[in-house]
Design an enzyme around this catalytic site. Sequence first.
Site, mmCIF file in Angstrom:
data_model
loop_
_atom_site.group_PDB
_atom_site.id
_atom_site.type_symbol
_atom_site.label_atom_id
_atom_site.label_comp_id
_atom_site.label_asym_id
_atom_site.label_seq_id
_atom_site.Cartn_x
_atom_site.Cartn_y
_atom_site.Cartn_z
ATOM 1 N N SER A 147 0.768 -1.178 -0.126
ATOM 2 C CA SER A 147 -0.011 0.025 -0.071
ATOM 3 C C SER A 147 0.827 1.298 0.134
ATOM 4 O O SER A 147 1.845 1.272 0.172
ATOM 5 C CB SER A 147 -0.964 0.067 1.184
ATOM 6 N N TYR A 160 -3.944 -0.633 10.174
ATOM 7 C CA TYR A 160 -3.743 -0.849 8.527
ATOM 8 C C TYR A 160 -2.339 -0.330 8.244
ATOM 9 O O TYR A 160 -1.403 -1.038 7.366
ATOM 10 C CB TYR A 160 -4.590 0.065 7.648
#
Length: 255
Positions: A147, A160
């Site tokens: 990510s 996250y």
Amino acid sequence: MILEKFNLTGKIAIVTGCSSPIGLGFAIAEALAEAGADIVGVDVNDMNLLKEHVEKIGKQFLPIRYDLRETKNISQIAEKTIDKFGKVDILFNNAGTIRRAPALDFSEQDWDDVMNINIKNLYFLSQAVARKFVEQKSKGKIINTASMLSYQGGILVPSYTASKHAVAGVTKALCNEWAKYGINVNAIAPGYMATDNTAALRANKERSKAILDRIPAGRWGENTDLQGVAVFLASSASDYLNGSIIPVDGGWLSR
């Protein structure tokens, strides 16, 4: 010919987190099938639509319903793949989830749910599949979905961010140990993509504008934007690529 290096005919690919038509895994599985691979889909949700798409391409599809919040019996994913196809060649660890809350209020349950799916089970499924590669005495490809938050801190997403930093680190660590077996471990770092995980951001006009203002490409990414690099990393065209995290971000990191 160079295009033959991208041909996946005869390959068996496991793709996790692939049920949503706007999700990254759905497009990745389609791309691998179009390149010639048979697909094993792993998701807690129904995968009939993806099955239809893959079979329309002319490839086989094996759905495995599994809740990746749990580690128990995760090796059965590899076992069921072998039982059906006799081998495995590619693992695409795409499944992921996100929870948003201020760090002062972030719950232990939200932390654990994200970490279990995004990194714990990514690691143990990779281990199970890599063991099969070694047993088969075959080369293999493991691709992880990282990510932009493998590089940055983000806002309101502490678990996250921690998990995606870990994905980048584990990708490099496994490369160091498994390259000697002919196993390539790499990752894709998607930018801001129009998926279920970013629905809340896209619905917030102010936040969405701030994100778009920083992306040189001027738009949210689509799941199909990952298809080319997914096929590259799954194919023999990437045989000398090890431990890389490739951003597909419309230029976000360059701004």
